[in-house]
Design an enzyme around this catalytic site. Structure first.
Site, short mmCIF file in Angstrom:
data_model
loop_
_atom_site.label_atom_id
_atom_site.label_comp_id
_atom_site.label_asym_id
_atom_site.label_seq_id
_atom_site.Cartn_x
_atom_site.Cartn_y
_atom_site.Cartn_z
CD GLU A 98 49.52 33.34 44.24
OE1 GLU A 98 48.76 32.87 45.11
OE2 GLU A 98 50.01 32.66 43.32
CD GLU A 109 46.61 33.08 38.92
OE1 GLU A 109 47.77 33.07 39.37
OE2 GLU A 109 46.00 34.14 38.62
#
Length: 263
Positions: free
Chosen positions: A116, A136
């Site tokens: 990210e 995740e």
């Protein structure tokens, strides 16, 4: 200037201190992102010295960034979770929509929040040791640092969905092919290549760099007729700057250093 933080450093490089080298310094934890590090990253990019024209983000040790510091992962109610995610958004927005272009030097793990962060940079240089993952999904959580917005713009929704559903890991070569990085270099050379690019970027007209960072991504999301109008306005503003006029005159007069560079 931002407050010192042992998990991140800022060094000014170049003859005119025009390159900000921002380095994650938690090598013992694979540069995992703690809340304190995120706040320090935000402060650095919101308060860059006026001399800076480009920045490089690097990670100390064998890995760029292995993502969220799981030792800080705790139960939060919905409101707390939302505010935590929004804090990350502010920090990564300061990278993407700050005052100068940012080049990320990637190596080793570029995982979860590390991907990210990398996706908030404008140019990504990966070396042969780089690998990308979004674990995740297998941990019962969801990306919270802007990844659901930025990463699909690089590789598409389907590939990001696959990475999160299955835990798929991409190596350096596949990552460059898909668009996670724009450059692929031999192991150990990512930082040097990133610095080379940053030095070249720093010689551009600042207003043009700013337009590329702030206007171009927004134009890409506008309907065509809106985009054309925005383009016309930004083009007029950029070419009216004194620096731009001087550069055009130098090119027309055939002065050294004004020809297009290869590579």
């Amino acid at each position: 200037m931002p407050k010192p933080n042992k998990d991140i450093s800022l060094e000014l490089a170049g003859k005119k201190k025009e390159i900000a080298v921002v380095r994650l310094t938690r090598a013992s934890k694979r540069n995992a992102l703690s809340d304190g590090l995120i706040a320090a990253l935000r402060d650095i990019f919101q308060n860059l010295p006026g001399s800076v024209r480009a920045a490089v983000i690097d990670g100390e040790g064998e890995h760029f960034c292995a993502g969220l510091d799981l030792s800080e992962l705790k139960e939060r109610d919905a409101g707390e979770g939302m505010h935590h995610s929004r804090n990350w958004h502010v920090a990564f927005d300061a990278v993407q929509y700050g005052p100068v272009p940012v080049v990320a030097a990637l190596h080793g793990a570029v995982v979860g929040g590390g991907l990210e962060l990398a996706s908030a940079a404008h140019i990504r240089v990966a070396d042969d040791t780089t690998f990308y993952a979004l674990p995740e999904g297998t941990r019962g959580i969801f990306v919270g640092g802007g990844g659901s917005v930025r990463i699909p713009k690089l590789i598409g929704v389907a590939r990001m969905t696959d990475m999160m559903l299955t835990g798929r890991v991409y190596n350096a070569e596949d990552g460059e092919r898909l668009g996670l990085a724009q450059y692929l270099v031999p192991a150990g050379n990512a930082f040097d290549k990133a610095m080379e690019l940053a030095e070249r970027i720093a010689t551009n007209a600042p207003l043009t760099n700013y337009a590329l960072m702030h206007a171009l991504p927004r134009i890409a999301e506008q309907p065509a007729d809106h985009g054309f109008m925005t383009e016309a306005l930004i083009s007029a503003i950029a070419q009216a700057a004194p620096d731009a006029k001087a550069r055009v005159r130098a090119f027309l007069e055939g002065k050294p250093g004004t020809k297009v560079k290869k590579g």
